[in-house]
Motif scaffolding. Structure first.
Motif, PDB file in Angstrom:
ATOM      1  N   GLY A  75     -44.181  32.203 -17.862  1.00 28.37           N
ATOM      2  CA  GLY A  75     -45.930  31.389 -17.407  1.00 28.37           C
ATOM      3  C   GLY A  75     -46.773  32.568 -16.467  1.00 28.37           C
ATOM      4  O   GLY A  75     -47.533  33.348 -16.789  1.00 28.37           O
ATOM      5  N   VAL A  76     -45.153  32.725 -14.909  1.00 27.85           N
ATOM      6  CA  VAL A  76     -45.842  33.294 -14.288  1.00 27.85           C
ATOM      7  C   VAL A  76     -46.389  35.026 -14.672  1.00 27.85           C
ATOM      8  O   VAL A  76     -47.081  35.122 -13.916  1.00 27.85           O
ATOM      9  CB  VAL A  76     -45.431  32.971 -13.003  1.00 27.85           C
ATOM     10  CG1 VAL A  76     -45.903  34.073 -12.168  1.00 27.85           C
ATOM     11  CG2 VAL A  76     -45.117  32.012 -12.091  1.00 27.85           C
ATOM     12  N   GLN A  77     -45.486  35.431 -15.705  1.00 26.93           N
ATOM     13  CA  GLN A  77     -45.495  37.214 -15.790  1.00 26.93           C
ATOM     14  C   GLN A  77     -46.722  37.401 -16.845  1.00 26.93           C
ATOM     15  O   GLN A  77     -46.852  38.059 -16.804  1.00 26.93           O
ATOM     16  CB  GLN A  77     -43.706  37.420 -16.240  1.00 26.93           C
ATOM     17  CG  GLN A  77     -42.229  37.298 -14.841  1.00 26.93           C
ATOM     18  CD  GLN A  77     -41.316  37.520 -15.746  1.00 26.93           C
ATOM     19  OE1 GLN A  77     -40.891  37.260 -16.918  1.00 26.93           O
ATOM     20  NE2 GLN A  77     -40.478  37.259 -14.541  1.00 26.93           N
ATOM     21  N   PHE A  78     -46.841  35.873 -17.531  1.00 28.34           N
ATOM     22  CA  PHE A  78     -47.707  36.304 -18.790  1.00 28.34           C
ATOM     23  C   PHE A  78     -48.826  36.468 -17.669  1.00 28.34           C
ATOM     24  O   PHE A  78     -49.830  36.936 -18.059  1.00 28.34           O
ATOM     25  CB  PHE A  78     -48.006  35.826 -19.883  1.00 28.34           C
ATOM     26  CG  PHE A  78     -47.498  35.454 -20.995  1.00 28.34           C
ATOM     27  CD1 PHE A  78     -47.524  36.678 -21.738  1.00 28.34           C
ATOM     28  CD2 PHE A  78     -45.416  35.084 -21.530  1.00 28.34           C
ATOM     29  CE1 PHE A  78     -46.708  37.000 -23.885  1.00 28.34           C
ATOM     30  CE2 PHE A  78     -44.991  36.289 -22.075  1.00 28.34           C
ATOM     31  CZ  PHE A  78     -45.193  36.919 -23.291  1.00 28.34           C
ATOM     32  N   TRP A 118     -54.457  45.923 -21.943  1.00 29.07           N
ATOM     33  CA  TRP A 118     -53.885  45.665 -20.823  1.00 29.07           C
ATOM     34  C   TRP A 118     -52.912  44.832 -21.319  1.00 29.07           C
ATOM     35  O   TRP A 118     -52.517  44.556 -22.312  1.00 29.07           O
ATOM     36  CB  TRP A 118     -54.599  44.461 -20.564  1.00 29.07           C
ATOM     37  CG  TRP A 118     -54.626  43.697 -19.560  1.00 29.07           C
ATOM     38  CD1 TRP A 118     -54.628  43.488 -17.873  1.00 29.07           C
ATOM     39  CD2 TRP A 118     -54.028  41.867 -19.703  1.00 29.07           C
ATOM     40  NE1 TRP A 118     -53.979  42.718 -17.174  1.00 29.07           N
ATOM     41  CE2 TRP A 118     -53.767  41.896 -18.483  1.00 29.07           C
ATOM     42  CE3 TRP A 118     -53.263  41.246 -20.005  1.00 29.07           C
ATOM     43  CZ2 TRP A 118     -52.903  40.234 -17.934  1.00 29.07           C
ATOM     44  CZ3 TRP A 118     -52.979  39.944 -20.014  1.00 29.07           C
ATOM     45  CH2 TRP A 118     -52.820  39.536 -19.335  1.00 29.07           C
ATOM     46  N   VAL A 119     -51.693  44.287 -20.482  1.00 25.48           N
ATOM     47  CA  VAL A 119     -50.508  44.095 -21.294  1.00 25.48           C
ATOM     48  C   VAL A 119     -50.037  42.882 -20.328  1.00 25.48           C
ATOM     49  O   VAL A 119     -49.743  43.775 -19.033  1.00 25.48           O
ATOM     50  CB  VAL A 119     -49.621  45.637 -21.325  1.00 25.48           C
ATOM     51  CG1 VAL A 119     -47.881  45.254 -21.689  1.00 25.48           C
ATOM     52  CG2 VAL A 119     -50.212  46.620 -22.325  1.00 25.48           C
ATOM     53  N   PRO A 120     -49.323  42.149 -20.234  1.00 28.10           N
ATOM     54  CA  PRO A 120     -48.366  41.328 -19.206  1.00 28.10           C
ATOM     55  C   PRO A 120     -47.271  41.624 -19.459  1.00 28.10           C
ATOM     56  O   PRO A 120     -46.325  41.831 -20.040  1.00 28.10           O
ATOM     57  CB  PRO A 120     -48.803  39.438 -20.417  1.00 28.10           C
ATOM     58  CG  PRO A 120     -49.085  40.433 -21.859  1.00 28.10           C
ATOM     59  CD  PRO A 120     -50.083  41.554 -22.040  1.00 28.10           C
ATOM     60  N   VAL A 121     -47.017  41.206 -18.096  1.00 29.09           N
ATOM     61  CA  VAL A 121     -45.586  41.750 -17.794  1.00 29.09           C
ATOM     62  C   VAL A 121     -44.395  40.655 -18.896  1.00 29.09           C
ATOM     63  O   VAL A 121     -43.457  41.197 -19.122  1.00 29.09           O
ATOM     64  CB  VAL A 121     -44.916  41.284 -16.165  1.00 29.09           C
ATOM     65  CG1 VAL A 121     -43.767  41.265 -15.909  1.00 29.09           C
ATOM     66  CG2 VAL A 121     -45.895  42.603 -15.515  1.00 29.09           C
ATOM     67  N   GLY A 122     -44.436  39.686 -18.358  1.00 29.22           N
ATOM     68  CA  GLY A 122     -43.937  38.760 -19.266  1.00 29.22           C
ATOM     69  C   GLY A 122     -43.726  39.108 -20.868  1.00 29.22           C
ATOM     70  O   GLY A 122     -42.343  38.703 -21.414  1.00 29.22           O
ATOM     71  N   VAL A 182     -42.077  44.863 -13.897  1.00 29.43           N
ATOM     72  CA  VAL A 182     -43.383  44.942 -12.543  1.00 29.43           C
ATOM     73  C   VAL A 182     -43.840  46.611 -12.133  1.00 29.43           C
ATOM     74  O   VAL A 182     -44.709  46.483 -12.088  1.00 29.43           O
ATOM     75  CB  VAL A 182     -43.514  44.198 -11.739  1.00 29.43           C
ATOM     76  CG1 VAL A 182     -44.425  43.736 -10.914  1.00 29.43           C
ATOM     77  CG2 VAL A 182     -43.532  42.672 -12.002  1.00 29.43           C
ATOM     78  N   TRP A 183     -43.199  46.786 -11.417  1.00 28.81           N
ATOM     79  CA  TRP A 183     -42.948  48.299 -11.399  1.00 28.81           C
ATOM     80  C   TRP A 183     -42.998  49.410 -12.311  1.00 28.81           C
ATOM     81  O   TRP A 183     -44.291  50.112 -11.734  1.00 28.81           O
ATOM     82  CB  TRP A 183     -41.629  48.582 -10.587  1.00 28.81           C
ATOM     83  CG  TRP A 183     -41.521  49.742  -9.730  1.00 28.81           C
ATOM     84  CD1 TRP A 183     -42.003  50.553  -9.051  1.00 28.81           C
ATOM     85  CD2 TRP A 183     -40.818  51.330 -10.380  1.00 28.81           C
ATOM     86  NE1 TRP A 183     -41.740  51.500  -8.118  1.00 28.81           N
ATOM     87  CE2 TRP A 183     -40.963  52.234  -9.410  1.00 28.81           C
ATOM     88  CE3 TRP A 183     -39.947  52.088 -11.308  1.00 28.81           C
ATOM     89  CZ2 TRP A 183     -41.124  53.787  -9.354  1.00 28.81           C
ATOM     90  CZ3 TRP A 183     -39.686  52.483 -11.954  1.00 28.81           C
ATOM     91  CH2 TRP A 183     -39.940  53.791 -10.560  1.00 28.81           C
ATOM     92  N   LEU A 184     -42.967  49.968 -13.167  1.00 27.89           N
ATOM     93  CA  LEU A 184     -43.114  50.280 -14.039  1.00 27.89           C
ATOM     94  C   LEU A 184     -44.600  49.932 -14.313  1.00 27.89           C
ATOM     95  O   LEU A 184     -45.090  51.464 -14.701  1.00 27.89           O
ATOM     96  CB  LEU A 184     -41.958  49.997 -14.909  1.00 27.89           C
ATOM     97  CG  LEU A 184     -40.496  50.780 -15.350  1.00 27.89           C
ATOM     98  CD1 LEU A 184     -40.402  50.458 -16.337  1.00 27.89           C
ATOM     99  CD2 LEU A 184     -40.780  51.919 -14.457  1.00 27.89           C
ATOM    100  N   MET A 185     -45.215  49.136 -14.365  1.00 33.34           N
ATOM    101  CA  MET A 185     -46.309  48.941 -14.670  1.00 33.34           C
ATOM    102  C   MET A 185     -46.928  49.359 -13.998  1.00 33.34           C
ATOM    103  O   MET A 185     -48.698  49.148 -13.343  1.00 33.34           O
ATOM    104  CB  MET A 185     -46.716  47.188 -15.317  1.00 33.34           C
ATOM    105  CG  MET A 185     -45.708  47.245 -16.511  1.00 33.34           C
ATOM    106  SD  MET A 185     -46.656  45.133 -17.197  1.00 33.34           S
ATOM    107  CE  MET A 185     -45.544  45.392 -19.412  1.00 33.34           C
ATOM    108  N   LEU A 234     -46.287  41.968  -5.147  1.00 29.67           N
ATOM    109  CA  LEU A 234     -45.900  40.966  -6.891  1.00 29.67           C
ATOM    110  C   LEU A 234     -44.272  42.068  -7.241  1.00 29.67           C
ATOM    111  O   LEU A 234     -43.945  40.921  -7.801  1.00 29.67           O
ATOM    112  CB  LEU A 234     -46.770  41.656  -7.736  1.00 29.67           C
ATOM    113  CG  LEU A 234     -48.591  41.275  -7.945  1.00 29.67           C
ATOM    114  CD1 LEU A 234     -49.354  41.121  -8.909  1.00 29.67           C
ATOM    115  CD2 LEU A 234     -48.336  39.926  -7.822  1.00 29.67           C
ATOM    116  N   ILE A 235     -44.103  42.967  -7.162  1.00 35.70           N
ATOM    117  CA  ILE A 235     -42.499  43.617  -7.016  1.00 35.70           C
ATOM    118  C   ILE A 235     -41.756  42.256  -6.317  1.00 35.70           C
ATOM    119  O   ILE A 235     -41.056  41.474  -6.816  1.00 35.70           O
ATOM    120  CB  ILE A 235     -42.569  44.606  -6.782  1.00 35.70           C
ATOM    121  CG1 ILE A 235     -43.703  45.359  -7.734  1.00 35.70           C
ATOM    122  CG2 ILE A 235     -40.565  44.954  -6.941  1.00 35.70           C
ATOM    123  CD1 ILE A 235     -43.645  46.823  -7.180  1.00 35.70           C
TER     124      ILE A 235
END
Length: 210
Positions: A112-115, A125-129, A161-164, A170-171
């Motif tokens: 949920g946090v990642q999304f 826009w792409v959610p990390v989740g 997270v780093w690749l985005m 946040l990492i």
């Protein structure tokens, strides 16, 4: 500072609401802390009460991570406050103040946090989740181990997270979440290594334990 403090405290309190315990009580199921793996999470609820109860639990636990992040975004806070908010929600799930600090292992809340995190990738826009969830689903589908799916997908989350291109703080948040999640799965790691870990099934039953 007031907004930041309010966000962090609210995120922790929201994270402390145990979806598994509430769902089991409302559906007349046993307390997940006393059945199966004794873990108040969606996988154990699946074993106790089946797919419907598990799906509701999974959704509720995910919202605990997603909602605080979305509120933080709407309030326009910086990356540091965003990181503290996400971490607070996650820690609330692991150590809930409302349930004697005895919580779950954090996979759904972490998702949920990642999304709630995201970055502009390939023009949208792409959610990390999303990639984390897809990795989890693939491993769980193929190998039938919920814990192994978490232990493979979540260590990859900081890299995603780093690749985005998200800020270092946040990492760092994701690294802390991943470390805590692996620590919470230490009994599962032992059982995986000794061949005693229960596989995912869609049927409730006390014999299928992790």
């Amino acid at each position: 500072m007031i907004i930041a403090a309010a966000l962090v405290v609210t995120a922790y309190l929201l994270g402390s609401i145990s979806s598994a315990i509430i769902v089991c009580r409302l559906m007349g199921l046993p307390d997940p802390r006393t059945q199966g793996s004794n873990n108040p999470g969606a996988t154990n609820v699946l074993r106790i009460g089946g797919k419907k109860a598990a799906a509701i639990t999974l959704f509720g636990d995910s919202l605990k991570g997603l909602i605080p992040m979305l509120v933080a975004h709407l309030l326009g806070v910086g990356p540091a406050v965003l990181a503290m908010t996400g971490l607070a929600a996650f820690i609330g799930h692991l150590f809930p103040v409302f349930f004697g600090f005895r919580g779950g292992k954090g996979v759904a809340t972490a998702l949920g946090v990642q999304f709630g995190l995201g970055a502009a990738v390939f023009g949208f826009w792409v959610p990390v989740g999303l990639p984390v969830a897809l990795i989890w689903l693939f491993v769980a589908k193929v190998l039938k181990f919920s814990s192994l799916a978490a232990l493979i997908s979540m260590p990859l989350a900081p890299l995603i997270v780093w690749l985005m291109g998200l800020p270092p703080v946040l990492i760092g948040m994701q690294l802390v979440m991943t470390g805590l999640l692996i620590w919470r799965h230490r009994s599962n790691i032992e059982k995986l290594l000794t061949g005693r870990e229960g596989r995912l099934t869609g049927q409730p039953g006390p014999s299928d334990q992790d």
